[in-house]
Enzyme design. Sequence first.
Site, PDB file in Angstrom:
ATOM      1  N   CYS A   1       0.816  -1.230   0.000  1.00 40.02           N
ATOM      2  CA  CYS A   1       0.000   0.000   0.000  1.00 40.02           C
ATOM      3  C   CYS A   1       0.840   1.266   0.000  1.00 40.02           C
ATOM      4  O   CYS A   1       0.319   2.350  -0.254  1.00 40.02           O
ATOM      5  CB  CYS A   1      -0.937   0.002   1.200  1.00 40.02           C
ATOM      6  SG  CYS A   1      -1.970  -1.462   1.242  1.00 40.02           S
TER       7      CYS A   1
ATOM      8  N   HIS B   1      -3.449   6.760   2.717  1.00 41.71           N
ATOM      9  CA  HIS B   1      -3.828   5.485   2.104  1.00 41.71           C
ATOM     10  C   HIS B   1      -5.198   5.087   2.650  1.00 41.71           C
ATOM     11  O   HIS B   1      -5.462   5.195   3.842  1.00 41.71           O
ATOM     12  CB  HIS B   1      -2.781   4.422   2.432  1.00 41.71           C
ATOM     13  CG  HIS B   1      -3.236   3.037   2.108  1.00 41.71           C
ATOM     14  ND1 HIS B   1      -3.749   2.706   0.881  1.00 41.71           N
ATOM     15  CD2 HIS B   1      -3.295   1.907   2.867  1.00 41.71           C
ATOM     16  CE1 HIS B   1      -4.088   1.430   0.881  1.00 41.71           C
ATOM     17  NE2 HIS B   1      -3.829   0.925   2.084  1.00 41.71           N
TER      18      HIS B   1
ATOM     19  N   ASN C   1      -9.933  -0.789  -0.086  1.00 41.69           N
ATOM     20  CA  ASN C   1      -8.471  -0.666  -0.088  1.00 41.69           C
ATOM     21  C   ASN C   1      -7.943  -1.160  -1.435  1.00 41.69           C
ATOM     22  O   ASN C   1      -8.043  -2.347  -1.737  1.00 41.69           O
ATOM     23  CB  ASN C   1      -7.903  -1.502   1.069  1.00 41.69           C
ATOM     24  CG  ASN C   1      -6.385  -1.454   1.166  1.00 41.69           C
ATOM     25  OD1 ASN C   1      -5.713  -0.983   0.249  1.00 41.69           O
ATOM     26  ND2 ASN C   1      -5.850  -1.950   2.268  1.00 41.69           N
TER      27      ASN C   1
HETATM   28  N1  ACO Z   1     -17.629  -9.746   9.617  1.00 38.91           N
HETATM   29  C1  ACO Z   1     -17.987 -10.056  10.874  1.00 38.91           C
HETATM   30  N2  ACO Z   1     -17.112 -10.339  11.851  1.00 38.91           N
HETATM   31  C2  ACO Z   1     -15.805 -10.316  11.526  1.00 38.91           C
HETATM   32  C3  ACO Z   1     -15.345 -10.021  10.232  1.00 38.91           C
HETATM   33  C4  ACO Z   1     -16.322  -9.730   9.247  1.00 38.91           C
HETATM   34  N3  ACO Z   1     -15.986  -9.431   7.980  1.00 38.91           N
HETATM   35  N4  ACO Z   1     -13.992 -10.083  10.210  1.00 38.91           N
HETATM   36  C5  ACO Z   1     -13.600 -10.409  11.450  1.00 38.91           C
HETATM   37  N5  ACO Z   1     -14.707 -10.563  12.260  1.00 38.91           N
HETATM   38  C6  ACO Z   1     -14.755 -10.903  13.670  1.00 38.91           C
HETATM   39  C7  ACO Z   1     -13.506 -11.631  14.148  1.00 38.91           C
HETATM   40  O1  ACO Z   1     -13.615 -13.012  13.898  1.00 38.91           O
HETATM   41  C8  ACO Z   1     -13.524 -11.304  15.624  1.00 38.91           C
HETATM   42  O2  ACO Z   1     -14.438 -12.144  16.256  1.00 38.91           O
HETATM   43  P1  ACO Z   1     -14.164 -12.716  17.763  1.00 38.91           P
HETATM   44  O3  ACO Z   1     -14.134 -11.504  18.624  1.00 38.91           O
HETATM   45  O4  ACO Z   1     -15.329 -13.603  17.998  1.00 38.91           O
HETATM   46  O5  ACO Z   1     -12.845 -13.420  17.668  1.00 38.91           O
HETATM   47  C9  ACO Z   1     -14.090  -9.871  15.681  1.00 38.91           C
HETATM   48  O6  ACO Z   1     -14.789  -9.692  14.434  1.00 38.91           O
HETATM   49  C10 ACO Z   1     -13.034  -8.798  15.836  1.00 38.91           C
HETATM   50  O7  ACO Z   1     -11.989  -9.057  14.884  1.00 38.91           O
HETATM   51  P2  ACO Z   1     -10.774  -8.071  14.729  1.00 38.91           P
HETATM   52  O8  ACO Z   1      -9.834  -8.619  13.686  1.00 38.91           O
HETATM   53  O9  ACO Z   1     -10.208  -7.757  16.077  1.00 38.91           O
HETATM   54  O10 ACO Z   1     -11.518  -6.788  14.126  1.00 38.91           O
HETATM   55  P3  ACO Z   1     -10.967  -5.337  13.906  1.00 38.91           P
HETATM   56  O11 ACO Z   1     -11.791  -4.346  14.618  1.00 38.91           O
HETATM   57  O12 ACO Z   1      -9.481  -5.269  14.109  1.00 38.91           O
HETATM   58  O13 ACO Z   1     -11.259  -5.101  12.338  1.00 38.91           O
HETATM   59  C11 ACO Z   1     -10.026  -5.114  10.270  1.00 38.91           C
HETATM   60  C12 ACO Z   1     -10.663  -5.952  11.378  1.00 38.91           C
HETATM   61  C13 ACO Z   1     -11.111  -4.327   9.586  1.00 38.91           C
HETATM   62  C14 ACO Z   1      -9.325  -6.022   9.288  1.00 38.91           C
HETATM   63  C15 ACO Z   1      -8.985  -4.119  10.891  1.00 38.91           C
HETATM   64  O14 ACO Z   1      -8.173  -4.826  11.813  1.00 38.91           O
HETATM   65  C16 ACO Z   1      -8.105  -3.428   9.895  1.00 38.91           C
HETATM   66  O15 ACO Z   1      -8.534  -2.586   9.134  1.00 38.91           O
HETATM   67  N6  ACO Z   1      -6.775  -3.693   9.931  1.00 38.91           N
HETATM   68  C17 ACO Z   1      -5.766  -2.941   9.195  1.00 38.91           C
HETATM   69  C18 ACO Z   1      -5.762  -3.213   7.737  1.00 38.91           C
HETATM   70  C19 ACO Z   1      -4.625  -2.422   7.091  1.00 38.91           C
HETATM   71  O16 ACO Z   1      -4.433  -1.244   7.342  1.00 38.91           O
HETATM   72  N7  ACO Z   1      -3.796  -3.085   6.302  1.00 38.91           N
HETATM   73  C20 ACO Z   1      -2.598  -2.440   5.785  1.00 38.91           C
HETATM   74  C21 ACO Z   1      -2.691  -2.140   4.370  1.00 38.91           C
HETATM   75  S1  ACO Z   1      -3.161  -3.515   3.378  1.00 38.91           S
HETATM   76  C22 ACO Z   1      -1.842  -3.885   2.270  1.00 38.91           C
HETATM   77  O17 ACO Z   1      -0.720  -3.485   2.451  1.00 38.91           O
HETATM   78  C23 ACO Z   1      -2.165  -4.742   1.115  1.00 38.91           C
END
Ligand code: ACO
Length: 333
Positions: free
Chosen positions: A114, A255, A285
């Site tokens: 990214c 980003h 993204n």
């Molecule tokens: N729908 C419903 N529930 C979900 C989903 C979904 N799509 N995805 C995960 N959950 C659940 C998980 O299983 C977890 O359940 P549990 O509590 O029973 O274990 C709960 O939701 C919380 O999961 P987290 O992973 O802690 O959720 P979070 O609030 O962190 O959101 C997300 C996840 C959106 C992926 C976030 O962590 C994020 O945006 N991360 C950063 C992404 C990023 O910036 N990447 C860098 C660039 S990408 C690149 O370089 C290609």
Amino acid sequence: MAYAAFRSIGAYVPKKILTNEALSQMVDTTDEWILQRTGIKERHIAATDETTSDMGVEAAKKAIERSGIAKEDIDMIVCATISPDYFCMPSTATIISNKLGLANVTAFDISAACTGFVYILSIAKAFIESGMKKNVLIIGAEKLSAITDYSDRGTCILFGDGAGAAIISATDNKEEAIIDIQTGADGAFADLLMTPNGGTGSPHDSLEQEAAGCFMQMKGNETFKVAVRTLTKDVVEILENNNIASADVKHFVPHQANYRIIKAVGDALKMKEEQVVLTVHKYGNTSGASIPMAINDIYESEELKAGELLLLDAFGGGLTWGSALVPFSPLKK
Ligand code: ACO
């Protein structure tokens, strides 16, 4: 000494839209969960026969046309992508050069996920300032749908396809010049975001394993925390190093990974809502394409004017990060 000026922007967005509603038919998720946790409503998906280079070419044509620089005067093409037409070779940049009808240019790809667009901007700046090149076409293009596992709700809700391109050219006028670019990386976090198979780091046991391991895998929550910390530190540093106040930034273009990350960084910088460029709700993204696609949005809606200061900020797999202070300096006013 030659300076590097950001002359023009262009983008391409594929037609097909994948909504949160449609994703909730594919994996165990809801529109409400996706919107609350990421700010994403929909993302665009390339056609089956549409390649990363096809999208890059469309974005490049617009950037070239808007630059006022003749296509033949482009002497280098750099493409940032983690979803190239072909892994290993040929590079997507060389395919783009051929599709644009440009022979005898330097053309290569870089992989910084990214942060790719900030990295290629720094490469263009360095080549121009050293006098080696005069007009560089930089392209961030991604067909992330091709490397996304649509059975993994933790990643498939995030990613979309698209491309953005810019022309960076030499100038004697310091007022027009890109002010500063900072880039960094820390491979200690390599396992937070990766496509495990397909390279020399993984044995090719069976075709089935290879296919699954060629999709993106992410430790989302850990990545989230490092992203907020790193992005905030990065933009504070570049502003301080250049004695520029955040109020003097006309458009903050982060980003577009997650609205909550963007909001946390914007708040830390005390950015007003109107300074922060947001496209994550409609494109998701798009990795290396996200920043140029966002700049193109404000260009096409006539919010971006000549001379205005852009602050770019990116974070991605590697881990990599980067920021840039860039006046918009079109030749065509
Ligand atoms: N729908 C419903 N529930 C979900 C989903 C979904 N799509 N995805 C995960 N959950 C659940 C998980 O299983 C977890 O359940 P549990 O509590 O029973 O274990 C709960 O939701 C919380 O999961 P987290 O992973 O802690 O959720 P979070 O609030 O962190 O959101 C997300 C996840 C959106 C992926 C976030 O962590 C994020 O945006 N991360 C950063 C992404 C990023 O910036 N990447 C860098 C660039 S990408 C690149 O370089 C290609």
